[in-house]
Design an enzyme around this catalytic site. Structure first.
Site, PDB file in Angstrom:
ATOM      1  N   HIS A   1     -46.854 -26.157  16.586  1.00 40.37           N
ATOM      2  CA  HIS A   1     -47.072 -24.973  15.765  1.00 40.37           C
ATOM      3  C   HIS A   1     -47.787 -25.422  14.491  1.00 40.37           C
ATOM      4  CE1 HIS A   1     -46.741 -21.060  14.118  1.00 40.37           C
ATOM      5  NE2 HIS A   1     -45.866 -21.366  13.192  1.00 40.37           N
TER       6      HIS A   1
ATOM      7  N   ASP B   1     -46.728 -19.749   6.374  1.00 33.67           N
ATOM      8  CA  ASP B   1     -47.021 -19.583   7.797  1.00 33.67           C
ATOM      9  C   ASP B   1     -47.526 -18.166   8.034  1.00 33.67           C
ATOM     10  OD1 ASP B   1     -47.189 -19.621  10.526  1.00 33.67           O
ATOM     11  OD2 ASP B   1     -45.126 -20.259  10.883  1.00 33.67           O
TER      12      ASP B   1
ATOM     13  N   CYS C   1     -51.776 -19.644  16.323  1.00 33.73           N
ATOM     14  CA  CYS C   1     -51.256 -20.250  15.096  1.00 33.73           C
ATOM     15  C   CYS C   1     -52.283 -21.100  14.357  1.00 33.73           C
ATOM     16  CB  CYS C   1     -49.986 -21.046  15.383  1.00 33.73           C
ATOM     17  SG  CYS C   1     -50.200 -22.514  16.431  1.00 33.73           S
TER      18      CYS C   1
END
Length: 637
Positions: free
Chosen positions: A255, A278, A196
């Site tokens: 995250h 994202d 991530c």
């Protein structure tokens, strides 16, 4: 009638314009300007001079101001700054990971444009794709999908398997430039591997290069709600070990995503500004693995019907959590909490190396009436999307969890069932800092807050975790029998030797220690967890002398093996935009136990101003001992 003008030459005054538009670090021999700001060009005519009043020149240009940020310090930070920090660890131990964004490095702007041309949108309909490239909403979705490779020839392959033998362990990267240049050099084949923070960092580079203000956000205890009910279910066995989730719900230890600043003319007024994007491939959006842009204000207000992907974004910061005990084929609800998801949302501060907490931009204070009202509003909107007529719904609307002053801040504190509330409290406490290579020493603190004797049986276990919450096999177990007199407190010491945990660690260096307590002659159980991140000593970097453009500079890098065992295959990487033309790789070989070493690198800075050096040391036993040093480079004479 006067003869028409014949254009002989156009001088775009690239050097002068690029300085004024803060793009001179990209190039000075080609015009690169930012929207909303004046620039100057000079036209030279072949046959005669320009005659005002007689000649008329018409320019046709399309511009916009959809990404204008009215704060100069913020523009400098979120567009111009080419280095930063990505926050990792856990919410009780937040550490900065230095990163070289390098958006002004050689060829990066061309690679970013190539990335747009490799998108599925361009291949399906090139003319429409190019016509829409002035829209930051559109372009951010294209870039978001192209950073991962799940649907296309994207930049990065994701890998959470702990097997990176055919690529690079995500923890080893220290910058975006090497990744983007490798993707380009290999004919736009995905680079192996990313997770991530790597996806978010590379997207930050691309978006800043394209002139869109962008920052990297870390969300600690980030929810991944797969079924859209805003509840994360976690399952434990009788030893306190967390189990693989059959629903695939999870709470990521942290995250990382992006925020991009843009107007949202496709939404009601008031929802422009920072937008969540994202690039980590988790769920699809309109058939592609991307997420956003979702208005941060819409997330805070629970307006989950506003596009794009706001329900999923909302659940990452504001889902509830229910813990279940699994035994004998049955499930027993242990406890629920409203504040286990979404905490300490972090980004690098403006003109500062300090962490900026932006949690209040995403959610109202935990435990406040506004937070529960927003949660219920979001839940109702999601239910209405699933069942158009609620009166005919077969399944009732899930009941939001009630407010409780005693609900734990996190799973690091005890979580007694409501029927036995405030009678027994359990909590883990570290005795020493958890350093890699050393034994882990902690105690379990048990407090009896009632006026009765308590006989407790406590099952303890430890297991490694990946940062996405995936559990690994337990490597340590213990059982404690604790008798508490009325209002008595006791501690139970726990030691986990390095020799026992070392071979089970993931790259993330996360260990979850759990205790599941049951009281004699009572069905009630208490679950308590603590997540520990093992720390490495940082690499030290010293700049030997003054840093001046085009003058030789020596840089000393000091590093050590923190383990009590020999490590092999050691490689040191060092980079820094404006300081090194490319990433430096130094083969170190073997480092003896606890051995400290240093090397001196020579370079010639080629850009002035504030710069940063990033370094990483890897071996066969560890992958990401990092360090950084800020350097101011003088322009000289």
């Amino acid at each position: 009638m006067a003869q028409g003008l014949e254009l002989a030459l156009t001088d775009f005054q690239s050097s002068r314009n690029n300085v004024r538009h803060h793009t001179e670090e990209i190039a000075v021999d080609r015009l690169l300007v930012r929207r909303g700001q004046a620039f100057v060009i000079t036209l030279y005519f072949r046959n005669r001079g320009f005659q005002p009043g007689l000649d008329n020149i018409i320019f046709v240009a399309e511009t916009g101001d959809a990404v204008y940020l009215d704060s100069e310090p913020q523009r400098q930070e979120y567009v111009v700054n080419d280095y930063g920090f990505i926050y990792q660890g856990n919410k009780n131990w937040i550490r900065p990971c230095p990163w070289n964004y390098g958006q002004f490095e050689d060829n990066i702007v061309d690679i970013c444009l190539e990335l747009l041309d490799k998108s599925l949108n361009f291949h399906v309909d090139p003319s429409t794709d190019c016509a829409l490239r002035g829209s930051p909403v559109y372009i951010s979705r294209v870039v978001c999908a192209m950073i991962n490779s799940n649907d296309d020839s994207g930049v990065l392959n994701g890998n959470w398997s702990e097997n990176y033998s055919d690529g690079v362990n995500p923890a080893e990267w220290t910058g975006s430039v090497a990744i983007l240049k490798q993707w380009h050099a290999m004919g736009c084949q995905p680079v192996r591997y990313g997770q991530c923070w790597v996806f978010a960092a590379v997207m930050c580079t691309v978006m800043r290069c394209l002139g869109i203000p962008t920052r990297v956000i870390t969300n600690f205890d980030s929810g991944h709600d797969t079924d859209g009910n805003l509840v994360i279910d976690e399952y434990y066995d009788s030893t306190g070990r967390i189990l693989d989730n059959k629903k695939k719900d999870s709470i990521w230890n942290y995250h990382v995503w992006n925020e991009c600043w843009m107007a949202r003319r496709d939404l009601p007024p008031g929802y422009g500004g920072w937008q969540l994007l994202d690039a980590t491939p988790q769920e699809t959006s309109n058939g592609l693995y991307c997420c956003g842009p979702a208005s941060v204000r819409a997330i805070k207000e629970g307006e989950v019907d506003l596009k794009y992907d706001t329900p999923f974004a909302f659940s990452m910061v504001n889902a509830d959590c229910v813990s279940w005990l699994v035994y004998g084929g049955k499930e027993q609800r242990l406890h629920s909490t409203t504040n286990a998801v979404g905490s300490f949302l972090s980004t690098k501060g403006v003109r500062s190396d300090e962490r900026d907490d932006v949690t209040e931009s995403y959610k109202y204070e935990e435990g406040s009436p506004q937070e529960r009202q927003v949660f219920l509003k979001a839940l109702q909107k999601l239910q209405a999307r699933r069942v158009p007529d609620l009166r005919e719904a077969a399944a009732p609307l899930p009941t939001p969890m009630p407010l409780s002053r005693n609900s734990p801040r996190s799973l690091d504190t005890s979580s007694p069932p409501s029927s036995n509330a405030a009678q027994v409290s359990l909590k883990f406490k570290l005795v020493d800092p958890p350093n890699m290579g050393q034994d882990i020493n902690l105690v379990l603190l048990a407090i009896n807050m009632s006026h009765q004797f308590k006989d407790l049986k406590v099952n303890l276990s430890a297991q490694s975790l990946l940062h996405d919450g995936s559990p690994m096999a337990p490597f340590w177990q213990d059982t404690a029998f604790i008798t508490l007199s009325p209002e008595e407190a006791k501690t139970y010491p726990c030691t986990i030797p390095y020799s026992q945990y070392s071979q089970y660690l993931s790259t993330d260096k996360l260990i979850r220690i759990s205790a599941l307590s049951e009281e004699k002659n009572s069905p009630e159980k208490i679950l308590v967890n603590k997540i520990i991140t093992l720390a490495y000593p940082s690499i030290m970097i010293n700049v030997l002398g003054a840093a001046i453009v085009n003058q030789p500079l020596s840089i000393q890098v000091i590093f050590s093996n923190p383990l009590s065992e020999q490590v092999a295959n050691c490689v040191l990487t060092v980079e820094g935009s404006g300081l090194f033309k490319k990433q430096q790789r130094v083969l170190i070989g073997v480092l003896k136990p606890q051995h400290r070493a240093s090397i001196t690198l020579k370079t010639v800075p080629f850009k002035s101003g504030q710069r940063q050096i990033q370094a990483n040391l890897k071996s066969d036993k560890f992958k990401d001992i990092k360090g950084y040093r800020n350097v101011y480079v003088d322009c000289g004479l």
